[in-house]
Design an enzyme around this catalytic site. Structure first.
Site, PDB file in Angstrom:
ATOM      1  N   ASP A  72       2.766   0.724  -1.697  1.00 57.26           N
ATOM      2  CA  ASP A  72       1.515   1.439  -1.434  1.00 57.26           C
ATOM      3  C   ASP A  72       1.159   1.426   0.053  1.00 57.26           C
ATOM      4  OD1 ASP A  72       1.102  -1.292  -1.660  1.00 57.26           O
ATOM      5  OD2 ASP A  72      -0.671  -1.122  -2.932  1.00 57.26           O
ATOM      6  N   HIS A  73       1.421   0.290   0.693  1.00 58.82           N
ATOM      7  CA  HIS A  73       1.100   0.156   2.117  1.00 58.82           C
ATOM      8  C   HIS A  73       1.942  -0.982   2.661  1.00 58.82           C
ATOM      9  CE1 HIS A  73      -0.947  -3.406   0.879  1.00 58.82           C
ATOM     10  NE2 HIS A  73      -1.622  -2.702  -0.031  1.00 58.82           N
ATOM     11  N   ASP A  97       2.030  -8.451  -2.311  1.00 60.13           N
ATOM     12  CA  ASP A  97       0.828  -8.286  -1.491  1.00 60.13           C
ATOM     13  C   ASP A  97       0.029  -9.586  -1.382  1.00 60.13           C
ATOM     14  OD1 ASP A  97      -1.293  -6.377  -0.315  1.00 60.13           O
ATOM     15  OD2 ASP A  97      -2.376  -7.319  -1.972  1.00 60.13           O
ATOM     16  N   SER A 123      -5.131  -0.727  -1.662  1.00 59.80           N
ATOM     17  CA  SER A 123      -4.350  -0.359  -2.841  1.00 59.80           C
ATOM     18  C   SER A 123      -5.076   0.637  -3.743  1.00 59.80           C
ATOM     19  CB  SER A 123      -4.008  -1.609  -3.658  1.00 59.80           C
ATOM     20  OG  SER A 123      -3.182  -2.449  -2.900  1.00 59.80           O
ATOM     21  N   HIS A 161      -0.818 -11.769   1.974  1.00 63.81           N
ATOM     22  CA  HIS A 161      -2.200 -12.029   2.406  1.00 63.81           C
ATOM     23  C   HIS A 161      -2.417 -13.508   2.712  1.00 63.81           C
ATOM     24  CE1 HIS A 161      -4.119  -8.173   2.138  1.00 63.81           C
ATOM     25  NE2 HIS A 161      -3.821  -7.989   0.866  1.00 63.81           N
ATOM     26  N   GLU A 163       4.469  -2.396 -11.678  1.00 66.06           N
ATOM     27  CA  GLU A 163       4.071  -2.906 -10.370  1.00 66.06           C
ATOM     28  C   GLU A 163       4.515  -4.355 -10.146  1.00 66.06           C
ATOM     29  OE1 GLU A 163       0.191  -3.464  -7.472  1.00 66.06           O
ATOM     30  OE2 GLU A 163      -0.020  -3.904  -9.592  1.00 66.06           O
ATOM     31  N   SER A 216      -3.908  -0.978  -8.277  1.00 64.36           N
ATOM     32  CA  SER A 216      -2.708  -0.149  -8.472  1.00 64.36           C
ATOM     33  C   SER A 216      -2.568   0.353  -9.908  1.00 64.36           C
ATOM     34  CB  SER A 216      -1.441  -0.892  -8.044  1.00 64.36           C
ATOM     35  OG  SER A 216      -1.603  -1.535  -6.825  1.00 64.36           O
ATOM     36  N   HIS A 260      -3.235  -5.666   5.719  1.00 65.62           N
ATOM     37  CA  HIS A 260      -2.231  -4.630   5.486  1.00 65.62           C
ATOM     38  C   HIS A 260      -1.764  -4.082   6.828  1.00 65.62           C
ATOM     39  CE1 HIS A 260      -4.187  -3.781   1.303  1.00 65.62           C
ATOM     40  NE2 HIS A 260      -3.600  -4.954   1.375  1.00 65.62           N
TER      41      HIS A 260
HETATM   42 ZN   LIG Z   1      -3.555  -6.212  -0.276  1.00 63.90          ZN
END
Ligand SMILES: [Zn+2]
Ligand SMILES: *[C@@H]1O[C@H](CO)[C@@H](O)[C@H](O)[C@H]1NC(C)=O
Ligand SMILES: *[C@@H]1O[C@H](CO)[C@@H](O)[C@H](O)[C@H]1NC(C)=O
Length: 539
Positions: free
Chosen positions: A394-395, A353, A125, A357, A348, A190, A471
């Site tokens: 972002d990903h 995320d 990130s 995870h 955000e 971020s 990711h």
């Molecule tokens: Zn992450």
């Protein structure tokens, strides 16, 4: 000239159309009135497509300057996350789900971006924030510096020649206001992309820097930069978690958590003192009630830090104590839109995320839906005519939406299918992460038999055991609405995003969509010069 063949074809087609009632007014009216979808009718899909074409043709793209720009960032919001989240949304509403649209999925332009970083095939990130906020790709783990800085290289990063400006700085330089809103720590990678220049994203407080034997003067921590450096010290709205990076490790916050700073400084007080010395109205808040009370008389500067670390997942939080992302977004917009020149706001949904995870799929999807609500709020408050809204990620992550389940099957439940050993599996699974279960006699355990699979803390099953799910390297989507939205179509580098936003907003050093009055005399000068020399050149 139409050939006889073409003519015949046209007549036949028209006959076919008429038979299918494509353009039959009664059929159209019937569809509009019907509340149930008749998917078994071919006509339903044809009409759906024709209506979509009509909507596209009727679309008018604003070419006005984008006075306001909001970037919504779903951290880790991969394309499969979108498909699963919209299905969950529909199922929560009692429908089959797959046909549902998230609010931002109705935006007129959609593109894809490539998320790799200069030294990383699969991004984090930090380098992605540098790409989508500063317009430059750099190295994994570094923020706001170019790719000459490797992660942890304090010395190179202390050279300001390596620093890159963010779109927040471009907006400030034009006299617009800036705000940042997140569900993570405000010093997390971020949001830090809007203001921080650092070789290592984990240097959120001074202790992280000094424990590495580095001098905080060379490499100021991210919280310090937010309060004392340009551009963070000019942000009018700062909402998120992460209080611990602002308080000494000897001091407790309002909820009893200790700070993490070793330099004994209280940056919340320093933020307040800075605003006092500049004689500007300001308010620090730490719970929802205080935040909402600001509505009546919004101060010029607001700092809201609602948790010691990240804010609580929406499905686990106490709605009385923590505001939602939509509430934070609304207050931010109400504050920032007082500037007639406009604003740049970064919002955000940061915990999509984190849930991924941990293989906590329902939380990841619910956080996506929470960000979608914040987007909906923004679209209600701002006109398409002069406000550009961009939604992206972002990903990616490695959650897959897999199997051959029947329509409307519980998105959070078992697939209809079984594996080669006749063991069922879940529709949403992960390639890796902490949810690994050991195989017994080489056979995968049946996780669908775990009675708690609908609990929020249930970890989905995975192939590769890891402490943290990773990711993904796949592209992420971009949704755009407002002035020049069609510029966001295509497949391109993630680092182009801020340039596109700046183009529509007419800020920053690059190309602008609008030629301002100030530039006109220059243009006239060149035309005059050209006119003067043309006769000579023609001789
Ligand atoms: Zn992450
Ligand atoms: C980044 O900083 C953390 C401490 O905050 C440290 O543990 C880590 O090793 C650093 N990374 C590099 C590459 O220097
Ligand atoms: C501070 O601002 C207030 C209100 O804008 C103004 O009345 C006052 O004169 C200012 N004080 C100083 C010292 O500039």
């Amino acid at each position: 000239m139409m050939s006889l063949y073409q003519c015949l074809l046209a007549v036949l087609c028209c006959a076919a159309c008429a038979r299918a009632h494509w353009f039959h007014p009664a059929a159209t009216a019937g569809r509009a009135a019907a509340t149930t979808r008749v998917e078994t009718s071919a006509n339903y899909w044809v009409q759906d497509a024709q209506a979509a074409i009509d909507a596209r043709l009727a679309q008018v793209e604003s070419v006005k300057k984008a006075r306001n720009v909001i970037m919504f960032l779903g951290d880790g919001m991969s394309v499969p996350t979108l498909a699963a989240a919209r299905t969950l949304l529909g199922q929560r509403q009692g429908n089959t789900g797959e046909e549902t649209k998230l609010h931002f999925e109705t935006f007129p332009t959609i593109g894809l971006v490539k998320t790799y970083c200069v030294d990383a095939q699969i991004a984090d990130s930090a380098c992605t924030a540098t790409a989508y906020l500063c317009g430059v790709k750099n190295n994994y783990g570094a923020i706001g510096v170019d790719a000459t800085v490797r992660r942890g290289d304090c010395q190179t990063a202390s050279n300001t020649a390596t620093h890159v400006e963010s779109i927040a700085e471009w907006a400030l330089a034009d006299g617009r206001d800036v705000g940042i809103v997140t569900t993570t720590r405000i010093t997390h990678a971020s949001p830090a992309g809007t203001f921080a220049k650092t070789a290592n994203r984990t240097w959120e407080n001074d202790g992280e820097v000094s424990q590495m034997g580095l001098n905080a003067k060379d490499c100021p921590d991210i919280a310090h930069q937010l309060v004392h450096h340009h551009p963070g010290n000019k942000f009018k709205v700062i909402f998120g978690g992460g209080k611990r990076a602002f308080l000494p490790n000897t001091e407790q916050d309002e909820k009893g958590s200790y700070g993490r700073r070793l330099d004994n400084r209280n940056l919340i007080k320093e933020w307040e003192n800075d605003k006092v010395s500049r004689n500007v109205s300001h308010q620090y808040v730490w719970n929802r009630e205080q935040l909402m009370s600001l509505n009546d008389d919004l101060p010029e500067y607001m700092l809201g830090l609602f948790e010691s670390s990240h804010m609580t997942y929406h499905m686990k939080s106490d709605p009385q104590s923590e505001p939602t992302l939509a509430e934070l977004t609304e207050l931010a917009i109400r504050s920032l839109r007082r500037n007639e020149k406009g604003f740049f706001l970064f919002v955000e949904g940061g915990r999509i995320d984190h849930a991924h995870h941990d293989n906590l799929v329902e939380l990841a999807l619910d956080e996506t839906l929470e960000m979608d609500k914040a987007v909906a709020t923004a679209t209600q408050l701002l006109s398409e005519d002069d406000s550009l809204i961009v939604v992206t990620a972002d990903h990616a992550h490695v959650m897959t939406f897999n199997g051959y389940s029947n329509r409307g099957r519980d998105i959070l439940g078992p697939s209809r299918d079984v594996d080669l050993d006749n063991v069922p599996y879940m529709t949403l699974t992960y390639a890796n992460g902490p949810g690994f279960r050991s195989h017994v006699n080489d056979i995968r355990p049946d996780v669908t038999a775990e009675s708690n699979y609908r609990s929020l803390d249930w970890e989905s099953h995975v192939d590769v055991p890891l402490e943290d799910e990773t990711h993904g390297g796949d592209d992420v989507a971009v949704f755009a609405r407002g002035p020049r939205h069609s510029m966001f179509t295509g497949l391109y580098e993630q680092s182009q995003l801020p340039h596109l936003m700046a183009y529509a907003a007419c800020i920053g050093p690059g190309r602008h969509a609008c030629v301002s009055a100030a530039h006109l005399p220059t243009a006239h000068f060149f035309i005059a010069l050209f006119a003067l020399f043309t006769p000579i050149l023609l001789k």
